[in-house]
Each structure stands twice: as C-alpha cells, then as structure tokens.
Design an enzyme around this catalytic site. Sequence first.
Site, PDB file in Angstrom:
ATOM      1  N   SER A 154       0.846  -1.189   0.000  1.00  0.00           N
ATOM      2  CA  SER A 154       0.000   0.000   0.000  1.00  0.00           C
ATOM      3  C   SER A 154       0.879   1.235   0.000  1.00  0.00           C
ATOM      4  O   SER A 154       2.037   1.191   0.464  1.00  0.00           O
ATOM      5  CB  SER A 154      -0.904   0.016   1.233  1.00  0.00           C
ATOM      6  OG  SER A 154      -1.563   1.265   1.367  1.00  0.00           O
ATOM      7  N   TYR A 168      -2.577  -1.850  10.165  1.00  0.00           N
ATOM      8  CA  TYR A 168      -2.591  -1.993   8.710  1.00  0.00           C
ATOM      9  C   TYR A 168      -1.319  -1.408   8.100  1.00  0.00           C
ATOM     10  O   TYR A 168      -0.651  -2.049   7.278  1.00  0.00           O
ATOM     11  CB  TYR A 168      -3.826  -1.295   8.141  1.00  0.00           C
ATOM     12  CG  TYR A 168      -3.943  -1.360   6.631  1.00  0.00           C
ATOM     13  CD1 TYR A 168      -4.472  -2.480   6.005  1.00  0.00           C
ATOM     14  CD2 TYR A 168      -3.535  -0.285   5.832  1.00  0.00           C
ATOM     15  CE1 TYR A 168      -4.586  -2.537   4.628  1.00  0.00           C
ATOM     16  CE2 TYR A 168      -3.647  -0.336   4.458  1.00  0.00           C
ATOM     17  CZ  TYR A 168      -4.172  -1.464   3.858  1.00  0.00           C
ATOM     18  OH  TYR A 168      -4.280  -1.522   2.493  1.00  0.00           O
TER      19      TYR A 168
END
Length: 281
Positions: A154, A168
């Site tokens: 990401s 995350y």
Amino acid sequence: MAATTPRGRLQGKNAIITGAGGGIGLETSILFAREGANVLMADVSEPALAKALAKVKEVVPGAPRVESIRCDVSKESDVQAMVESQDSWGGTDVIFNNAGIMHANDADAIDTPEKIWDLTHNINVKGVWFGSKHAVLSLRRHKKTRGSIINTASVVALVGAATPQLAYTASKGAVLAMTRELAIVHAREGFRFNALCPAPLNTPLLQDWLGDDQAKRFRREVHFPTGRFGEPIEQAHAVVFLASDESSFVNGTDFVVDGGMTKAYVTPEGPATPAPQNNGN
C-alpha cells in the site's frame, strides 16, 4: 500466410489470486482469464467467492480454466493446500498474494487493540509469507526457471498519514521489506517478487470502512491530483504487467499505482478525471 490466433499475455500460465472475492482480486481474475491464464481464485468467504467465480465466467466465457478454492491465508495448511492443488495443472507460475484486511477498530499507538494488531498481521503479513513460501516450493518442485510473485502492499507503507490505521500500515511496511528481500534471495532462480502499492480505492475494503463519514472520506480524497479514488481495474492492469514476461527485468520494486498521490505537494483544482469502468460490476 496462415492466420494465427493471438496469444494472450499470460497464455498457458497457472495463476493463483487470493482475496479474489471482490475488488482488486476480482478485477485481476477477469483480466488474467482474458489474457489466457489458468486461474485459481481464492478467498476466505465462500459466498463472495462463488459470486466472483460466476462473474469471471460470465465476463470471460472463453477462459481456458477458472476454478475456486476457499483459503484462509493466515493458516499455512490452507495456503499449502491451495498451491499444491495446482500441481495437477503443472504447478504455479504466478501468485498474487492480495488478500488483506483493514479493521474498523485499527487506530493509533494508544487505541489499537492487541487482538486487532495480531489479526491484521496474521492475514496481511503471514498470509503473504505463506503464499510466497509455497509458491517458491511449487516452482522448484516443477523445475520452473521463471515465476512471478506479486504481493499487495500500500502507499501507506511509503508515506505517513495523520488518519491512523497503525496495524494496517505496519503490516504493509512489512510486506514491502519482505518482498524486496525475497526478490534478491530468489533472483538467480528466475523468481521475481514485486510489491503492488495501491492508493485508496473504490473497493469494499475501504469504502465500507469510510462509510458515510464525509469528513473522513474528504481527508483522503483531497490529496489525489486526479480528484478521485482509484479503481480496482487500474490496479489489475498493473498486476497483469507484473505477472507477464513483459516485466522480466522488473524485480524487487515498490510498484506504485496511486494517480500521483505520493508525489503531490499541492493538488490541482477543477473537476475530477473520469474513472474507468470495472469489469466485475
């Protein structure tokens, strides 16, 4: 000269896609099938997987081979069974370790519960490790001299954010570091590892998390030079390239597909650019 059937960019390759029940995974499954790959779609949700499999067969009726398997990527036995199920196909050539979660209770250094940290890392990091490990074992078992492993990271692994989702973010940073190291360790075997780094997207994972909180949504959307979130199909096209032999000298990269978000200092004004249509809708 006799006419020849055009070969797909992934013709004859056996591919596995985790998190295939929707979003990037579904769009990638469609494009892989369209490009001639034999596709094994994996997801922890059997209802989502069944729906996604039906969609791929509807959109690509001439796909060579598309099957599905339930897999909880946090369990090595599930991942091993998933990869070894392709032994009868001739072994795995491509795996897209895409399955991941972003939990609603993920927060900052103070408020992130330990159980959410562990859950997130078990899926987002261990799942990628297990997928990479068993892909390498399959490639060796079938004496393959080339293979492509793509791991979903990401942009939050590259830039900091004032809207915390600590478990995350940390998990995706681990995916980047792990992918780079695997790329170097296995380069002489012909096995390439690359990390896909998407920006926030119009996927159920993010959109369900944002919900109707317009302020939370705007805090992210405002940073896009394009004026909009990315679409899953825009990530899927990048995965097709990384899976194909066209990217034979692309290894160990943080493959950023973010509409320029991480390169922006001041974002442009004016209407947003039009978004492409996803195939899985």
